[in-house]
Write an enzyme that holds these catalytic residues in place. Structure first.
Site, PDB file in Angstrom:
ATOM      1  CB  VAL A 110      -0.937   0.027   1.229  1.00 52.48           C
ATOM      2  CG1 VAL A 110      -1.706   1.345   1.295  1.00 52.48           C
ATOM      3  CG2 VAL A 110      -1.895  -1.158   1.189  1.00 52.48           C
ATOM      4  CB  ALA A 131       4.826   2.490   1.101  1.00 52.39           C
ATOM      5  CE  LYS A 132       5.291  -1.663   8.047  1.00 54.92           C
ATOM      6  NZ  LYS A 132       6.183  -0.881   8.907  1.00 54.92           N
ATOM      7  N   GLY A 133       4.175  -2.977   3.249  1.00 52.30           N
ATOM      8  CA  GLY A 133       3.867  -4.189   2.493  1.00 52.30           C
ATOM      9  C   GLY A 133       3.773  -5.365   3.430  1.00 52.30           C
TER      10      GLY A 133
END
Ligand code: NAD
Length: 431
Positions: free
Chosen positions: A74, A119-121
């Site tokens: 995201v 962001a992050k994943g």
């Protein structure tokens, strides 16, 4: 070849506490946005992630079966620069959690004024059941799935829960193979031998020590052995925070890990505890003090509490019993939104996660700068520059808190949201 479909986990609302993680983050966002009189249009923009990617990652297991894992990335907001944020491998990963963490990264980068968005994943998997080669296949397949957003100018991952510099090396290699040349700046938290930064490993704990020192100064509390510190979590953040706070002259009276804690009224030997954990992988059996539980540690009679392990450990159930004067949130989200008011009413100075643990992303930023410049700094330069950013950021947040009569947490959100909003106004809206 048999294909096993791993189901997408339904949206869960427990991983970041009993509260839905996105709503928990938004509860603080809303208060800060209101205080800032954020215009409705911008409020709407900042409540929505820019981009949400879901990829299926088929992986050949060592058994010969193909298993399909679900991966997320995201990009919450990129107004201030490339998206920055870690990737976690965990059975608790949901899109909602990744969204919340991506928003958190946006505010964290802004509060320390880094030229990054957030962001992050995450990949829904249980890495403890996977071999190294399976993890490598998964990491490479996930990287190729999200490769269109990745890049030093667009999206720069880093390690998070259950990922480490080894995975970052695979991501860098996969990305570089596609680009046909080596691109070190596409990830941070890499091994120093391939473009990582000196001081990155200690950066989060060092940042915690610096902001705690600033908080003690602000409260006119002594920086010596009379100031007692309890640290929950003895991994990267907890152990380095304890070590550096001890070096600063404070008395570390308690530390803990997942197997429980140890307490010594007159102070623990932190170096001995670190050596013990390096050998035994746990604090259990450490001879330097009395055993305590993790919940006892949180309500100990101490001056500084450093929750540096899990989310949501300080809730409306135990916040009233906390005796520390300063809480330094080494972990992400250790305090539930419902506990915030209780801590504030008790007059406890909470250094919020987005400020307290921002030392890690700050040195990630230094790593990215060094990779792009192709010139590497010595550790002293890294630490001096980190010190300056943490001290300035603490002062900015404290100033905002004083001017508006709000907690450090709301002030940190206000500083961050104001910075992101300002850039949106300057850039205007592309329509
Ligand atoms: P880590 O895996 O190195 O250490 C985690 C520690 O917490 C271990 O000592 C573990 O035993 C302990 N722990 C696990 N379950 C526990 C429980 N139920 N009760 C008490 N202790 C428990 O992780 P880390 O990198 O130190 O990260 C800790 C927190 O800090 C996380 O919330 C992470 O998101 C946050 N954080 C880390 C960094 C970083 O640079 N490492 C940066 C920002 C935020």
């Amino acid at each position: 070849m048999a294909v096993v479909n791993v189901p997408i986990r339904p949206e869960r609302d427990t991983h970041l506490g009993g509260e839905n993680p996105f709503e928990s983050m938004m509860a603080r966002f809303d208060i800060a946005a209101q205080k800032l009189n954020l215009e409705p249009g911008l409020y709407g923009v900042l409540r929505h992630p820019e981009k949400q990617i879901i990829v299926a990652c088929p992986v050949l297991r060592d058994s010969g079966q193909v298993e399909v894992f679900t991966g997320y990335r995201v990009l919450y907001n990129t107004a201030r620069g490339p998206a920055k944020g870690g990737i976690r491998y965990d059975m608790g990963v949901t899109l909602d959690e990744v969204k919340a963490l991506a928003a958190w990264m946006t505010w964290k980068c802004a509060v320390v004024n880094l030229p990054f968005g957030g962001a992050k994943g995450g990949i829904l998997c249980d890495p403890s059941t996977m071999s190294m080669i399976e993890l490598e296949r998964l990491t490479r397949r996930y990287t190729s799935g999200i490769i269109d957003t990745l890049g030093p100018d667009s999206d720069v991952p880093a390690p998070d829960v259950n990922t480490n510099e080894r995975m970052m090396a695979w991501i860098m290699d996969t990305y570089s193979m596609h680009k046909r040349h080596t691109v070190t700046a596409v990830v941070t938290g890499k091994p120093v031998a391939m473009g990582g930064s000196l001081g990155r490993r200690e950066a989060t704990g060092r940042g915690c020590m610096i902001v705690t020192r600033q908080a003690l100064r602000q409260l006119n509390l002594p920086i010596d052995k009379s100031t007692r510190v309890a640290v929950q979590g003895f991994g990267n953040v907890g152990s380095i925070s304890a070590k550096l706070m001890s070096d600063l002259g404070l008395r570390i009276v308690a530390v803990s890990d997942k197997d429980g804690g140890v307490y010594a009224k007159n102070g623990l030997d932190v170096d001995a505890a670190i050596a013990y954990v390096a050998k035994n992988k746990t604090l259990k059996g450490f001879p330097g003090g009395d055993r305590i539980t993790n919940s006892e540690l949180l309500t100990l009679d101490c001056d500084v509490l450093v929750p540096a392990a899990l989310e949501n450990v300080i809730t409306d159930e135990n916040a009233g019993d906390i005796k520390a004067k300063v809480i330094c949130e080494g972990a992400n989200g250790p305090t539930s939104a419902t506990a915030d008011q209780i801590l504030q009413d008790k007059g406890i100075l909470v250094i919020p996660d987005i400020l307290a643990n921002a030392g890690g992303v700050t040195v990630s930023y230094f790593e990215w700068v060094q990779d792009r410049g192709g010139y590497f700094w010595d550790e002293e330069t890294v630490n001096t520059r980190l010190e300056r950013i943490m001290v300035e950021s603490f002062a900015e947040v404290a100033g905002m808190a004083a001017r508006h009569g709000v907690s450090m947490r709301i002030a940190a959100y206000m500083v961050a949201i104001d910075r992101v909003a300002q850039v949106h106004r300057l850039r205007g809206m592309y329509a």
